[in-house]
Motif scaffolding. Structure first.
Motif, PDB file in Angstrom:
ATOM      1  N   LEU A  69       0.833  -1.202   0.000  1.00 42.81           N
ATOM      2  CA  LEU A  69       0.000   0.000   0.000  1.00 42.81           C
ATOM      3  C   LEU A  69       0.870   1.256   0.000  1.00 42.81           C
ATOM      4  O   LEU A  69       2.089   1.169   0.094  1.00 42.81           O
ATOM      5  CB  LEU A  69      -0.927   0.000   1.218  1.00 42.81           C
ATOM      6  N   THR A  70       0.219   2.416  -0.093  1.00 46.35           N
ATOM      7  CA  THR A  70       0.909   3.705  -0.028  1.00 46.35           C
ATOM      8  C   THR A  70       0.158   4.619   0.939  1.00 46.35           C
ATOM      9  O   THR A  70      -0.924   4.273   1.431  1.00 46.35           O
ATOM     10  CB  THR A  70       0.964   4.391  -1.411  1.00 46.35           C
ATOM     11  N   LEU A  71       0.694   5.810   1.149  1.00 46.88           N
ATOM     12  CA  LEU A  71      -0.014   6.784   1.990  1.00 46.88           C
ATOM     13  C   LEU A  71      -1.370   7.140   1.397  1.00 46.88           C
ATOM     14  O   LEU A  71      -2.291   7.516   2.124  1.00 46.88           O
ATOM     15  CB  LEU A  71       0.831   8.054   2.165  1.00 46.88           C
ATOM     16  N   ARG A  72      -1.544   7.000   0.098  1.00 47.88           N
ATOM     17  CA  ARG A  72      -2.823   7.292  -0.556  1.00 47.88           C
ATOM     18  C   ARG A  72      -3.919   6.311  -0.123  1.00 47.88           C
ATOM     19  O   ARG A  72      -5.101   6.598  -0.245  1.00 47.88           O
ATOM     20  CB  ARG A  72      -2.630   7.263  -2.078  1.00 47.88           C
ATOM     21  N   ASN A  73      -3.535   5.158   0.436  1.00 50.18           N
ATOM     22  CA  ASN A  73      -4.511   4.184   0.920  1.00 50.18           C
ATOM     23  C   ASN A  73      -4.971   4.470   2.343  1.00 50.18           C
ATOM     24  O   ASN A  73      -5.898   3.824   2.838  1.00 50.18           O
ATOM     25  CB  ASN A  73      -3.930   2.767   0.870  1.00 50.18           C
ATOM     26  N   VAL A  74      -4.338   5.419   3.017  1.00 52.57           N
ATOM     27  CA  VAL A  74      -4.697   5.736   4.405  1.00 52.57           C
ATOM     28  C   VAL A  74      -6.097   6.343   4.423  1.00 52.57           C
ATOM     29  O   VAL A  74      -6.386   7.299   3.707  1.00 52.57           O
ATOM     30  CB  VAL A  74      -3.669   6.686   5.049  1.00 52.57           C
ATOM     31  N   ALA A  79      -2.236   4.837  12.074  1.00 54.82           N
ATOM     32  CA  ALA A  79      -2.938   4.933  10.788  1.00 54.82           C
ATOM     33  C   ALA A  79      -3.686   3.652  10.456  1.00 54.82           C
ATOM     34  O   ALA A  79      -3.278   2.555  10.851  1.00 54.82           O
ATOM     35  CB  ALA A  79      -1.940   5.252   9.680  1.00 54.82           C
ATOM     36  N   VAL A  80      -4.769   3.812   9.700  1.00 55.72           N
ATOM     37  CA  VAL A  80      -5.501   2.688   9.137  1.00 55.72           C
ATOM     38  C   VAL A  80      -5.597   2.943   7.633  1.00 55.72           C
ATOM     39  O   VAL A  80      -5.963   4.042   7.204  1.00 55.72           O
ATOM     40  CB  VAL A  80      -6.920   2.571   9.734  1.00 55.72           C
ATOM     41  N   ALA A  81      -5.242   1.920   6.841  1.00 56.69           N
ATOM     42  CA  ALA A  81      -5.280   2.037   5.382  1.00 56.69           C
ATOM     43  C   ALA A  81      -6.139   0.917   4.813  1.00 56.69           C
ATOM     44  O   ALA A  81      -6.233  -0.174   5.395  1.00 56.69           O
ATOM     45  CB  ALA A  81      -3.871   1.955   4.811  1.00 56.69           C
ATOM     46  N   ALA A  82      -6.764   1.183   3.671  1.00 52.44           N
ATOM     47  CA  ALA A  82      -7.633   0.214   3.018  1.00 52.44           C
ATOM     48  C   ALA A  82      -6.952  -0.385   1.789  1.00 52.44           C
ATOM     49  O   ALA A  82      -6.239   0.305   1.069  1.00 52.44           O
ATOM     50  CB  ALA A  82      -8.938   0.885   2.604  1.00 52.44           C
ATOM     51  N   PHE A  83      -7.197  -1.682   1.558  1.00 54.32           N
ATOM     52  CA  PHE A  83      -6.656  -2.345   0.382  1.00 54.32           C
ATOM     53  C   PHE A  83      -7.452  -2.020  -0.875  1.00 54.32           C
ATOM     54  O   PHE A  83      -7.021  -2.313  -1.965  1.00 54.32           O
ATOM     55  CB  PHE A  83      -6.615  -3.864   0.588  1.00 54.32           C
TER      56      PHE A  83
END
Length: 133
Positions: free
Chosen positions: A74-79, A128-132
């Motif tokens: 993932l990347t920071l854009r997925n946060v 942080a929480v990020a989505a796939f």
């Protein structure tokens, strides 16, 4: 972005990020999300970066979050959300400047809480929480 989301929770320990100092992993992937543990400004050597400098600590911890996310594809854009624990309210503008720089145009949901942190030299901590998806 990762093509495979694990069925069961998986703990991840990120190369290039200081080893956790207690019983936790850098991140856990589960249910289509990556949950990144609260980060403080430790460099890869385990030493605190930017003693007395909230911007240096913020930059280091967002870099640690970025590395943990990249480790799972993932990347920071997925946060999708962050929780920020800030020691001193007067540091808000300084941390916000670096936060905006690091996240760029992306604006995840966020809560900022004024809090006492575990060590007196920690000025900020970010989870942080990020989505796939």
């Amino acid at each position: 972005m990762s093509e495979h989301v694990p069925d069961k929770p998986v703990a991840h320990f990120t190369p290039g990020v200081a080893k956790p100092v207690a019983h936790y992993s850098h991140a856990v992937t589960a249910g289509g999300f990556a949950f990144v543990a609260g980060q403080v400004g430790f460099g890869p050597d385990g030493k605190l970066v930017g003693i007395g400098d909230v911007q240096a600590q913020t930059r280091q911890m967002i870099n640690n979050i970025r590395l943990s996310l990249e480790d799972v594809g993932l990347t920071l854009r997925n946060v999708v959300t962050t929780t920020v624990y800030l020691k001193n309210p007067e540091d808000y503008a300084a941390y916000e400047e670096v936060y905006k720089e690091m996240f760029g145009e992306w604006t995840p949901a966020r809560a900022t809480i004024i809090a006492d942190l575990v060590r007196p030299d920690f000025l900020i901590e970010i989870q942080a929480v990020a989505a796939f998806s």
